[in-house]
Design a protein around this motif. Structure first.
Motif, PDB file in Angstrom:
ATOM      1  N   LEU A   1       0.831  -1.203   0.000  1.00  0.00           N
ATOM      2  CA  LEU A   1       0.000   0.000   0.000  1.00  0.00           C
ATOM      3  C   LEU A   1       0.866   1.255   0.000  1.00  0.00           C
ATOM      4  CD1 LEU A   1      -2.779   1.257   0.063  1.00  0.00           C
ATOM      5  CD2 LEU A   1      -2.790   1.014   2.556  1.00  0.00           C
ATOM      6  N   LYS A   2       1.976   1.241   0.738  1.00  0.00           N
ATOM      7  CA  LYS A   2       2.877   2.386   0.731  1.00  0.00           C
ATOM      8  C   LYS A   2       3.467   2.624  -0.659  1.00  0.00           C
ATOM      9  CE  LYS A   2       4.436   2.105   5.571  1.00  0.00           C
ATOM     10  NZ  LYS A   2       5.618   1.841   6.439  1.00  0.00           N
ATOM     11  N   LYS A   3       3.762   1.546  -1.360  1.00  0.00           N
ATOM     12  CA  LYS A   3       4.434   1.653  -2.646  1.00  0.00           C
ATOM     13  C   LYS A   3       3.487   2.082  -3.764  1.00  0.00           C
ATOM     14  CE  LYS A   3       7.514  -0.965  -5.723  1.00  0.00           C
ATOM     15  NZ  LYS A   3       8.231  -2.259  -5.925  1.00  0.00           N
ATOM     16  N   TYR A   4       2.263   1.536  -3.773  1.00  0.00           N
ATOM     17  CA  TYR A   4       1.355   1.772  -4.895  1.00  0.00           C
ATOM     18  C   TYR A   4       0.110   2.574  -4.505  1.00  0.00           C
ATOM     19  CZ  TYR A   4       4.146  -1.941  -7.035  1.00  0.00           C
ATOM     20  OH  TYR A   4       5.186  -2.713  -7.518  1.00  0.00           O
ATOM     21  N   GLY A   5       0.009   2.966  -3.249  1.00  0.00           N
ATOM     22  CA  GLY A   5      -1.206   3.650  -2.808  1.00  0.00           C
ATOM     23  C   GLY A   5      -1.397   5.022  -3.388  1.00  0.00           C
ATOM     24  N   SER A   6      -0.342   5.667  -3.887  1.00  0.00           N
ATOM     25  CA  SER A   6      -0.480   7.000  -4.461  1.00  0.00           C
ATOM     26  C   SER A   6      -1.026   6.962  -5.893  1.00  0.00           C
ATOM     27  CB  SER A   6       0.874   7.715  -4.437  1.00  0.00           C
ATOM     28  OG  SER A   6       1.837   6.974  -5.192  1.00  0.00           O
ATOM     29  N   ASP A   7      -1.178   5.788  -6.472  1.00  0.00           N
ATOM     30  CA  ASP A   7      -1.666   5.666  -7.851  1.00  0.00           C
ATOM     31  C   ASP A   7      -3.178   5.463  -7.871  1.00  0.00           C
ATOM     32  OD1 ASP A   7      -2.021   5.270 -10.540  1.00  0.00           O
ATOM     33  OD2 ASP A   7      -1.140   3.274 -10.561  1.00  0.00           O
ATOM     34  N   CYS A   8      -3.618   4.285  -7.535  1.00  0.00           N
ATOM     35  CA  CYS A   8      -5.050   3.954  -7.607  1.00  0.00           C
ATOM     36  C   CYS A   8      -5.422   3.065  -6.433  1.00  0.00           C
ATOM     37  CB  CYS A   8      -5.382   3.263  -8.925  1.00  0.00           C
ATOM     38  SG  CYS A   8      -7.120   2.781  -9.088  1.00  0.00           S
ATOM     39  N   ILE A   9      -6.498   3.428  -5.762  1.00  0.00           N
ATOM     40  CA  ILE A   9      -7.032   2.641  -4.653  1.00  0.00           C
ATOM     41  C   ILE A   9      -8.466   2.274  -4.985  1.00  0.00           C
ATOM     42  CG2 ILE A   9      -7.812   2.721  -2.258  1.00  0.00           C
ATOM     43  CD1 ILE A   9      -5.359   4.260  -1.534  1.00  0.00           C
TER      44      ILE A   9
ATOM     45  N   THR B   1      -3.060   5.071  10.368  1.00  0.00           N
ATOM     46  CA  THR B   1      -2.170   4.917  11.517  1.00  0.00           C
ATOM     47  C   THR B   1      -1.063   3.909  11.233  1.00  0.00           C
ATOM     48  OG1 THR B   1      -4.024   5.428  13.002  1.00  0.00           O
ATOM     49  CG2 THR B   1      -2.105   4.355  13.965  1.00  0.00           C
ATOM     50  N   LYS B   2      -1.404   2.860  10.485  1.00  0.00           N
ATOM     51  CA  LYS B   2      -0.428   1.814  10.168  1.00  0.00           C
ATOM     52  C   LYS B   2       0.510   2.227   9.036  1.00  0.00           C
ATOM     53  CE  LYS B   2       1.054  -2.606   9.992  1.00  0.00           C
ATOM     54  NZ  LYS B   2       1.725  -3.298  11.086  1.00  0.00           N
ATOM     55  N   VAL B   3      -0.023   2.855   7.984  1.00  0.00           N
ATOM     56  CA  VAL B   3       0.737   3.124   6.767  1.00  0.00           C
ATOM     57  C   VAL B   3       1.259   4.558   6.723  1.00  0.00           C
ATOM     58  CG1 VAL B   3       0.622   3.115   4.236  1.00  0.00           C
ATOM     59  CG2 VAL B   3      -0.600   1.389   5.547  1.00  0.00           C
ATOM     60  N   GLY B   4       0.489   5.472   7.267  1.00  0.00           N
ATOM     61  CA  GLY B   4       0.775   6.877   7.070  1.00  0.00           C
ATOM     62  C   GLY B   4      -0.220   7.472   6.087  1.00  0.00           C
ATOM     63  N   LYS B   5      -0.097   8.745   5.824  1.00  0.00           N
ATOM     64  CA  LYS B   5      -1.022   9.438   4.953  1.00  0.00           C
ATOM     65  C   LYS B   5      -0.791   9.044   3.500  1.00  0.00           C
ATOM     66  CE  LYS B   5      -3.026  14.019   4.255  1.00  0.00           C
ATOM     67  NZ  LYS B   5      -2.928  15.454   4.596  1.00  0.00           N
ATOM     68  N   VAL B   6      -1.856   8.619   2.824  1.00  0.00           N
ATOM     69  CA  VAL B   6      -1.797   8.212   1.422  1.00  0.00           C
ATOM     70  C   VAL B   6      -2.859   8.991   0.651  1.00  0.00           C
ATOM     71  CG1 VAL B   6      -2.035   6.324  -0.212  1.00  0.00           C
ATOM     72  CG2 VAL B   6      -0.963   5.904   1.997  1.00  0.00           C
ATOM     73  N   ARG B   7      -2.440   9.655  -0.438  1.00  0.00           N
ATOM     74  CA  ARG B   7      -3.381  10.367  -1.298  1.00  0.00           C
ATOM     75  C   ARG B   7      -3.366   9.733  -2.681  1.00  0.00           C
ATOM     76  NH1 ARG B   7      -3.039  16.271  -4.158  1.00  0.00           N
ATOM     77  NH2 ARG B   7      -5.211  16.345  -4.873  1.00  0.00           N
ATOM     78  N   PRO B   8      -4.373   8.964  -3.028  1.00  0.00           N
ATOM     79  CA  PRO B   8      -4.386   8.320  -4.341  1.00  0.00           C
ATOM     80  C   PRO B   8      -4.764   9.304  -5.442  1.00  0.00           C
ATOM     81  CG  PRO B   8      -6.389   7.795  -3.162  1.00  0.00           C
ATOM     82  CD  PRO B   8      -5.545   8.594  -2.206  1.00  0.00           C
ATOM     83  N   GLN B   9      -4.234   9.066  -6.630  1.00  0.00           N
ATOM     84  CA  GLN B   9      -4.637   9.847  -7.798  1.00  0.00           C
ATOM     85  C   GLN B   9      -6.053   9.457  -8.228  1.00  0.00           C
ATOM     86  OE1 GLN B   9      -2.771  12.298  -9.580  1.00  0.00           O
ATOM     87  NE2 GLN B   9      -1.561  12.221  -7.685  1.00  0.00           N
ATOM     88  N   VAL B  10      -6.373   8.170  -8.097  1.00  0.00           N
ATOM     89  CA  VAL B  10      -7.676   7.656  -8.519  1.00  0.00           C
ATOM     90  C   VAL B  10      -8.272   6.845  -7.370  1.00  0.00           C
ATOM     91  CG1 VAL B  10      -8.931   6.223 -10.175  1.00  0.00           C
ATOM     92  CG2 VAL B  10      -6.945   7.558 -10.932  1.00  0.00           C
TER      93      VAL B  10
ATOM     94  N   GLU C   1      -6.718  13.635   1.768  1.00  0.00           N
ATOM     95  CA  GLU C   1      -7.105  14.665   0.819  1.00  0.00           C
ATOM     96  C   GLU C   1      -7.937  14.072  -0.327  1.00  0.00           C
ATOM     97  OE1 GLU C   1      -3.682  16.775  -0.522  1.00  0.00           O
ATOM     98  OE2 GLU C   1      -2.838  17.016   1.490  1.00  0.00           O
ATOM     99  N   GLU C   2      -8.623  14.959  -1.013  1.00  0.00           N
ATOM    100  CA  GLU C   2      -9.477  14.521  -2.114  1.00  0.00           C
ATOM    101  C   GLU C   2      -8.630  13.990  -3.266  1.00  0.00           C
ATOM    102  OE1 GLU C   2     -13.043  16.309  -4.988  1.00  0.00           O
ATOM    103  OE2 GLU C   2     -11.944  17.598  -3.576  1.00  0.00           O
ATOM    104  N   PRO C   3      -8.969  12.818  -3.797  1.00  0.00           N
ATOM    105  CA  PRO C   3      -8.197  12.282  -4.924  1.00  0.00           C
ATOM    106  C   PRO C   3      -8.425  13.104  -6.187  1.00  0.00           C
ATOM    107  CG  PRO C   3     -10.111  10.913  -4.482  1.00  0.00           C
ATOM    108  CD  PRO C   3     -10.043  11.911  -3.363  1.00  0.00           C
ATOM    109  N   VAL C   4      -7.502  12.964  -7.141  1.00  0.00           N
ATOM    110  CA  VAL C   4      -7.619  13.707  -8.400  1.00  0.00           C
ATOM    111  C   VAL C   4      -8.844  13.253  -9.182  1.00  0.00           C
ATOM    112  CG1 VAL C   4      -6.461  14.263 -10.564  1.00  0.00           C
ATOM    113  CG2 VAL C   4      -5.120  14.029  -8.452  1.00  0.00           C
TER     114      VAL C   4
END
Length: 432
Positions: free
Chosen positions: A271-279, A331-340, A358-361
Motif C-alpha cells: 500500500l505504501k508503494k502503490y497507494g499514491s496511484d489507484c485505490i 495509523t499503520k501506513v501513514g497518509k496516502v493520497r491516491p490519484q484515482v 485529501e481529495e483524490p484527483v
C-alpha cells in the motif's frame, strides 16, 4: 416365579429391569438376580474392595476394563449424601435398549448396536468419603453378551495420543500402520481395530481439521485466533471489537457491532508503494450467516493487477465504521493520497476517505455497479423495449470507448446537441 411379570400382573413397559435372555421384566435388581439364578442358572459373583484415593480407583477401573474387555459408564449423575459422601453408579455399557436419534434415516452399523435390549448385571458402585478414600462394590458377572473388542470405544488416553499424531500432520495411513504393528500374539485390544473413521472422529472432536477453527463456537474461535495473532511477532489485527461489548475509544460503535480490521506487514508495504496511484474498495454481501460484510481495499501493482491490502469484516458499512477503517490504515501506513479512487455508487466510501485524507484527483465508479444502475434506470425511464436495448448498447459502447474524439462524436457534451438525435437525447435525459 413370584418376581416375574405375569405373576405380578404388570405390563413389561412399566418394569425397571428386563432380562436379556428372555422376555421377562422384574421390579428390582434383587428380583432380577433371583430370576437369573432360578431360570437361567446364572450365579452372580461380586467383590468388594477399598482404595486410598479416587485416582487409585480410576487406575483400577482402567485395568479391569482392559482385562475383561468391557466398559463401565455412569448410569446417572453422581450425588452427595447428607453425611458428605459421594456415590457413583457405573453400569456395563452394553446394558440398556437401543434408541435411535436419527429418526430412522441412518442405517444400523454392520456390527449392530452396543445395547443388548436388556440389563447386564455387571456394575460398579463407588462410595467416596470426605477424605478421598473409596469403597467399591464390583459385580463381576456379565449376562446377555460376550466379551469382545468390537463394541468397545477408544480410551481417552488413546484418543489423546491419536490427536497428537494428527496435529503433528502424521498421515492417517501411517498412523494406522503404526498401530497395527503393535499387535502381538496376545489378546487384541480395541486400538488394534482402529479405522480411518475413528481418526476422522478424533479430528472433529479436537477441532484438528481446520487451521483457523479453534472452537466450534465461531465467536470463541475468532477471539482465540485474534489473541494468538496479537501475541505473535508480526500481528496483523489493526482493530478488533467483538459483539456484546462496548468500545471506550470509539463511542459511535454500538454494543451489537462487530468490527475486525486486518492488514499484515506485506500488505502495508504494498500500500505504501502503490497507494499514491489507484485505490479500489468494494464489499461482498451475503457470504455468511451472520450478515457480516467483507470490505476489501486493494491497489494496482506494477503489473496492473489488483492486490488486496486491508480487510474489514463488520455488520455495518456506513461512514462511521468506514472512517474507523481508513483511520486504522492511516495509523499503520501513514497518509496516502491516491490519484484515482474507485468504489461502488455508495457515497459512504468516498466520504469516509475524505475524512481521513485529501481529495483524490479522480473518482471512478466500479463498472459492474455502474452497469447495474444503468440497466435499472433505463428500464425506469424508457418504456419501449426496443429503445431500452438501443440505449443500453450505446452506453455500453461509451463505457468501453477510450478515444476522446470518438466519444465526443457519439455523445457531444454541448447541451444543444442533445436534441439532434432521439436516442442521444434520451441517453442525455437518462444520465441526468
Amino acid at each position: 416365579m413370584c418376581h416375574e411379570t405375569k405373576e405380578h400382573g404388570l405390563e413389561n413397559s412399566f418394569m425397571k429391569v428386563k432380562c436379556p435372555l428372555c422376555d421377562i421384566s422384574v421390579l428390582s435388581k434383587k428380583s432380577y438376580y433371583d430370576h437369573l439364578s432360578m431360570k437361567h442358572a446364572v450365579s452372580i459373583a461380586s467383590e468388594e474392595t477399598e482404595f486410598a484415593s479416587f485416582q487409585e480407583f480410576s487406575e483400577w477401573k482402567k485395568q479391569t476394563e482392559r482385562k475383561t474387555l468391557s466398559l463401565y459408564v455412569k448410569k446417572c449423575g453422581s450425588y452427595r449424601t447428607s453425611d458428605n459422601v459421594n456415590r457413583h453408579s457405573l453400569v456395563c455399557h452394553r446394558s440398556g435398549q437401543y434408541v435411535s436419534n436419527s429418526k430412522g434415516i441412518r442405517r444400523m452399523k454392520i456390527q449392530g448396536t452396543n445395547k443388548i435390549e436388556g440389563v447386564c448385571p455387571s456394575s460398579i458402585e463407588v462410595t467416596e468419603a470426605g477424605d478421598g478414600s473409596c469403597k467399591v462394590k464390583y459385580v463381576v458377572t456379565h449376562v446377555g453378551h460376550q466379551d469382545g473388542v468390537r463394541h468397545l470405544n477408544l480410551t481417552e488416553e488413546e484418543r489423546n495420543t491419536l490427536a497428537v499424531d494428527i496435529a503433528n500432520k502424521v498421515p492417517l495411513q501411517a498412523i494406522l500402520d503404526i498401530v497395527r504393528d503393535t499387535l502381538s500374539d496376545s489378546m487384541p485390544e480395541r486400538i488394534h481395530l482402529l479405522t480411518k473413521k475413528d481418526l476422522y472422529d478424533t479430528e472433529q472432536c479436537n477441532n484438528l481439521r481446520s487451521e483457523v477453527m479453534r472452537q466450534k463456537d465461531d465467536g470463541i474461535s475468532v477471539e482465540a485466533w485474534v489473541n494468538e495473532i496479537n501475541a505473535s511477532v508480526n500481528p496483523c489485527v489493526l482493530f478488533y471489537k467483538p459483539q456484546d461489548t462496548s468500545s471506550q475509544s470509539h463511542p459511535l460503535l454500538r454494543s451489537e457491532d462487530f468490527v475486525h480490521i486486518i492488514m499484515n506487514n506485506a500488505q502495508c508495504e504494498i500500500l505504501k508503494k502503490y497507494g499514491s496511484d489507484c485505490i479500489c474498495i468494494d464489499g461482498t454481501h451475503g457470504t455468511n450467516g451472520y450478515c457480516f460484510e467483507l470490505i476489501t481495499l486493494l491497489v494496482l501493482d506494477d503489473m496492473r493487477q489488483g492486490f488486496p491490502c486491508a480487510f474489514l469484516i463488520s455488520n455495518r458499512s456506513d461512514q462511521d465504521v468506514l472512517s474507523l477503517y481508513f483511520n486504522e490504515i492511516k495509523t499503520k501506513v501513514g497518509k496516502v493520497r491516491p490519484q484515482v479512487f474507485m468504489s461502488d455508487l455508495a457515497e459512504s466510501f468516498y466520504n469516509a476517505l475524505l475524512s481521513q485524507t485529501e481529495e483524490p484527483v479522480r473518482r471512478l465508479y466500479c463498472s459492474c455497479h455502474t452497469d447495474r444502475a444503468w440497466r435499472k434506470n433505463i428500464c425506469i425511464k424508457t418504456k419501449s423495449k426496443e429503445r431500452q436495448v438501443e440505449t443500453y448498447k450505446l452506453v455500453r459502447s461509451l463505457m468501453q470507448e477510450r478515444d476522446v474524439v470518438t466519444f465526443e462524436h457519439v455523445f457531444p457534451l454541448a447541451p444543444e446537441h442533445l436534441v439532434s438525435d432521439p436516442v442521444t437525447a434520451e441517453f442525455g435525459f437518462f444520465l441526468q
